[in-house]
Design a protein around this motif. Structure first.
Motif, mmCIF file in Angstrom:
data_model
loop_
_atom_site.group_PDB
_atom_site.id
_atom_site.type_symbol
_atom_site.label_atom_id
_atom_site.label_comp_id
_atom_site.label_asym_id
_atom_site.label_seq_id
_atom_site.Cartn_x
_atom_site.Cartn_y
_atom_site.Cartn_z
ATOM 1 N N LYS A 62 -11.575 -4.477 -0.126
ATOM 2 C CA LYS A 62 -12.319 -3.241 0.044
ATOM 3 C C LYS A 62 -13.788 -3.486 -0.291
ATOM 4 C CE LYS A 62 -8.561 -0.840 0.822
ATOM 5 N NZ LYS A 62 -8.269 -0.198 2.101
ATOM 6 N N GLN A 70 -7.219 6.812 -3.992
ATOM 7 C CA GLN A 70 -6.051 6.388 -3.215
ATOM 8 C C GLN A 70 -5.263 5.318 -3.940
ATOM 9 O OE1 GLN A 70 -7.048 4.483 0.446
ATOM 10 N NE2 GLN A 70 -4.982 4.505 1.239
ATOM 11 N N MET A 71 -5.972 4.419 -4.614
ATOM 12 C CA MET A 71 -5.315 3.306 -5.285
ATOM 13 C C MET A 71 -4.396 3.784 -6.407
ATOM 14 S SD MET A 71 -7.140 -0.122 -6.677
ATOM 15 C CE MET A 71 -8.315 0.791 -7.660
ATOM 16 N N THR A 74 -20.543 8.060 1.536
ATOM 17 C CA THR A 74 -19.898 7.306 0.468
ATOM 18 C C THR A 74 -20.366 7.810 -0.881
ATOM 19 O OG1 THR A 74 -19.670 5.302 1.784
ATOM 20 C CG2 THR A 74 -19.662 5.038 -0.587
ATOM 21 N N ASP A 124 -13.159 7.601 -3.005
ATOM 22 C CA ASP A 124 -11.969 7.798 -2.178
ATOM 23 C C ASP A 124 -10.992 6.640 -2.348
ATOM 24 O OD1 ASP A 124 -12.590 10.281 -0.679
ATOM 25 O OD2 ASP A 124 -14.296 9.108 -0.018
ATOM 26 N N TRP A 125 -11.530 5.426 -2.360
ATOM 27 C CA TRP A 125 -10.685 4.242 -2.531
ATOM 28 C C TRP A 125 -10.049 4.237 -3.915
ATOM 29 C CZ3 TRP A 125 -12.276 -0.435 -5.408
ATOM 30 C CH2 TRP A 125 -11.311 -1.437 -5.332
ATOM 31 N N THR A 147 0.839 -1.178 0.000
ATOM 32 C CA THR A 147 0.000 0.000 0.000
ATOM 33 C C THR A 147 0.881 1.238 0.000
ATOM 34 O OG1 THR A 147 -0.121 -0.065 2.399
ATOM 35 C CG2 THR A 147 -1.877 -1.151 1.187
ATOM 36 N N ASN A 159 -16.054 2.993 -4.266
ATOM 37 C CA ASN A 159 -15.942 4.251 -3.547
ATOM 38 C C ASN A 159 -14.893 5.140 -4.212
ATOM 39 O OD1 ASN A 159 -14.570 5.961 -1.387
ATOM 40 N ND2 ASN A 159 -16.454 5.334 -0.358
ATOM 41 N N ASP A 200 -5.769 -7.151 0.367
ATOM 42 C CA ASP A 200 -6.480 -6.139 1.134
ATOM 43 C C ASP A 200 -7.838 -5.906 0.497
ATOM 44 O OD1 ASP A 200 -7.110 -4.160 2.904
ATOM 45 O OD2 ASP A 200 -6.050 -2.593 1.800
#
Length: 786
Positions: free
Chosen positions: A654, A672-673, A581, A668-669, A91, A666, A652
């Protein structure tokens, strides 16, 4: 005695001494003559054959589901079966920790713990790492960590106390020994009578535990019974590595192997390298796997080991022609993994050779996706409780069409294997002796029958009409445990379980991996058409699985959204709103960005990659619309299904949503990815705080971005390539940086500026290292092969 007879006698003694093998000296041997198989499974030398600067570095550990290896330079690799290795995509925040030399890696039963220079890191899965370094009370100083052991319910960590920013010749500081039951509650141990030199305390590099006491060694030595109070000296040796076999320690030290008593007080030589080998093999590590001993280290003429089945008779064996520098040995159920600049698997079991009858069954099993990666190999070895759990979970999923779920809590104290936990949730397996599962224990035939019977029930097969009579009067029916009688009878009747010789069922006997895999194939062939496969949300056909411990349905608001990327309009449509969300359809959002999403049905992961062509932003309207401006005045209500999923090589998981047959993620996810950021006003936008590049191009290794001196920098490694291969480093926006070829790369590639970045062209086979830098507001896109 005459002068002549004296001379003749002396000559005879000399000849006799030369011909007589030395006590404990190894015999010349081959892997085959010792009943071994050896295979190089990962080459990290890049064809350079460079030796490691220090043999007491790196680490190798296993949590029972994956093997994890950290190289000298702090690069992580993982494997499920010990044969197939891949670099770990951590990550984003984790990458910034991996900037120093690795000193040790362990699995403590719940997490991996890694010593990396001046850091102590922990991870449940080897991907997401947490920094748990004890703070130094003096801001101008730091701890350099040397070794770690977890035993007797506590951690013992060796460290050196030193000044920060050391330059020039470095003399290590005094020893600091940390002890504690939790990494977040480490305390300094008390030291007494430590061995001194003219520069202070002699440093300790290695620590081990024999069930009653801790021993530490290196340039000095110390011991402790409780880990909290340590006494210098005492041990009659200075060891860098030790293996404990239950009664004695064993040490590999350059040209010899020593056996040492349980208190570390006395040692005796067990083996001496022949003079002819001492210049080509330096022993630095030794391991014991419960059946045999293996020592190795730095080899100059091929890769060599010293091996013994009993500790008395030793054999020096060349396992490969390649030169290796090995610093870590990990015992496995089937032999040893050796790691350094190469990784080798050495085993006294047949690695990848199934029996002739089993080969077609294995081929069927792979086509049915019944074989987890961890079971690829050692087909003729006894199947364990963990092996069979993994196999039956895959069998359940194939028969039912559903993904197996995780339990809300791990019921076992001796395993964290995901398949075992899923099998427990399904009611397919039980613990032994309270909360212990005993994953390495052999699986009996009656236990296999019980588990397979439960698998059919869990998959939905009605077994109420099963025949209650035995097909024959078998000789050992009375030996079957009462709880397994019905299951054993049914599996024999259906031809899943075979009858052994002399009309025996052999309920307490065992089976091999290949026999267990063949049972799973017969189960699918026999019962697949009798079970109504689940086709709804969460089924295998839709490549999703149910979340861990969460409700599978929720009522949400469906609203209208517009998504922008750095001011460019890329999508608008229905989005999901729930507790803050903002979820949008994955495919519809990533495809305009030049990304592709593909499902890996074997690993149950979403694979994200870069599209072959660049996104055409010019063809898309640049509206500058914020999605907050297009929220529907009257959002509608809907019920959605929630699932867990993993992406790329990550475990991980999600939470994602299935709505109208589309996968919603999402925002946000998603941001971030990919190293982006997301907020209500700007939607998605690029950020220079990117730690790493999640989308790796095949053929380019360890590509990442990092900040240094307010400059965004990137480096990448291109492995051996052929003449004419071209690699493109693309850039975005107003890039004012530079690109360089490092090391011998200028002789391998030419570097040509192009409008979109730089182009590398291979002029001869070889290995290339690239380095790029730019200003803080600059950004490189992914390295891509053209």
């Amino acid at each position: 005695m005459t002068s002549r007879s004296w001379k003749v006698g002396l000559a005879f003694l000399i000849v006799w001494a030369l011909l007589l093998p030395r006590l404990g000296q190894a015999e010349a041997a081959t892997p085959q003559s010792m009943g071994l198989e050896a295979r190089m499974v990962l080459d990290l030398t890049d064809g350079k054959n460079n030796s490691l600067p220090n043999s007491q570095v790196g680490g190798l550990a296993s949590n029972g589901e994956i093997y994890l290896y950290v190289s000298y330079y702090g690069v992580l690799y993982s494997s499920e079966d010990g044969f197939n290795w891949k670099s770990v995509r951590m990550t984003g925040p984790s990458y910034k920790y991996f900037t120093d030399i690795a000193r040790g890696l362990i699995w403590d039963g719940q997490q991996f713990v890694l010593l990396l220079g001046n850091r102590v890191l922990s991870s449940k899965d080897g991907i997401d790492w947490q920094n748990l370094t004890p703070a130094h009370p003096n801001p101008s100083k730091e701890y350099m960590f040397e070794d770690i052991v977890y035993a007797n319910g506590q951690y013992v960590i060796l460290a050196q106390d030193r000044n920060k920013n050391v330059s020039g010749f470095y003399v290590r500081g005094d020893n600091t020994i940390f002890v504690g039951s939790k990494l977040t509650e480490l305390k300094k141990a008390t030291k007494r009578n430590f061995v001194m030199s003219m520069n202070g305390e002699r440093p300790l590099d290695h620590v081990t535990w024999n069930g009653k006491m801790y021993l530490a060694g290196g340039n000095g030595n110390a011991y402790s019974y409780d880990g909290k109070t340590w006494y210098g000296g005492g041990a009659g040796f200075y060891e860098y590595n030790l293996a404990w076999d239950g009664s004695r320690f064993w040490r590999a030290d350059r040209d010899r192997i020593d056996s040492i008593d349980a208190k570390g007080m006395t040692s005796k030589s067990a083996y001496q390298l022949p003079t002819s080998s001492q210049s080509s093999l330096g022993l630095t590590s030794i391991g014991f796997n419960g059946r045999s001993y293996l020592a190795t280290g730095k080899s100059k003429n091929g890769t060599n080991i010293v091996y013994s089945k009993d500790g008395a008779k030793w054999s020096q064996i060349q396992i490969g022609k390649e030169t290796s520098d090995i610093h870590s040995i990990l015992p496995t159920p089937y032999g040893f993994l050796l790691a350094g600049d190469r990784i080798w698997y050495v085993s006294d079991a047949k690695m990848n050779s199934p029996s002739a009858w089993a080969a077609p069954e294995l081929q069927k099993a792979r086509s049915l996706e019944l074989v987890p990666n961890a079971l690829n190999g050692f087909y003729q070895s006894t199947v364990t409780r963990q092996d069979f759990s993994m196999l039956t979970v895959k069998l359940y999923e194939a028969l039912s069409g559903r993904w197996a779920e995780f339990p809300a809590k791990n019921p076992f104290t001796d395993t964290v294997n995901s398949y075992v936990l899923k099998a427990s949730k399904l009611g397919l397996v039980k613990g032994q002796e309270g909360t212990k599962f005993k994953p390495a224990s052999a699986m009996t035939r009656q236990d296999m029958a019980w588990v397979l019977y439960r698998t059919l029930q869990a998959a939905g097969l009605d077994l109420s009409s099963a025949n209650s009579e035995w097909k024959a009067d078998y000789a050992d029916i009375g030996k079957i445990e009462p709880a397994a009688v019905e299951a054993m009878r049914y599996m024999i009747q259906e031809g899943i379980l075979d009858v052994r010789s002399s009309n025996r069922l052999d309920p307490t006997g065992t089976a091999t991996r290949e026999e267990a895999i063949a049972m799973a194939v017969r189960m699918v062939e026999r019962f697949k058409d009798k079970i109504e496969t689940y086709k709804g949300p969460g089924s295998i056909s839709q490549t999703l699985f149910v979340p861990q411990g969460a409700g599978s349905k929720s009522e949400v608001e469906v609203v209208q959204r517009a998504v922008n990327f750095d001011g460019r309009f890329i999508w608008s449509g229905e989005a999901i709103k729930l507790n803050g969300t903002n979820a949008v359809p994955l495919a519809e959002v990533v495809e305009p960005l030049g990304l592709l999403a593909k499902w890996d049905s074997i690993q149950h992961r979403l694979l994200l990659s870069k599209a072959a062509s660049e996104p055409d932003f010019a063809a898309q309207p640049d509206t500058g619309i914020s999605h907050t401006a297009v929220v529907a005045a009257q959002p509608k209500k809907a019920t959605v299904d929630w699932y867990d999923m993993a992406y790329n090589d990550s475990n991980d998981k999600k939470s994602v949503i299935m709505y109208n047959d589309k996968l919603y993620v999402n925002l946000d996810w998603l941001a971030q990815m990919f190293g982006w950021k997301y907020d209500e006003s700007q939607s998605l936008y690029k950020t220079p705080s990117l730690d790493y590049d999640e989308l790796r191009t095949p053929g380019i290794n360890t590509t990442y971005l990092y900040m240094d001196n307010n400059e965004l920098q990137s480096s990448g490694f291109i492995p051996t390539t052929k003449v004419g291969d071209r690699y493109i480093i693309r850039r975005d926006g107003d890039w004012n940086g530079e690109a360089k070829l490092i090391g011998n790369a200028p002789s391998i590639f030419t570097l040509t500026p192009i409008p979109s970045g730089w182009m590398l062209t291979a002029v001869k086979p070889g290995f290339c290292e690239i380095w790029i830098k730019g200003q803080e507001d600059d950004f490189t896109t992914f390295l891509s092969v053209e």
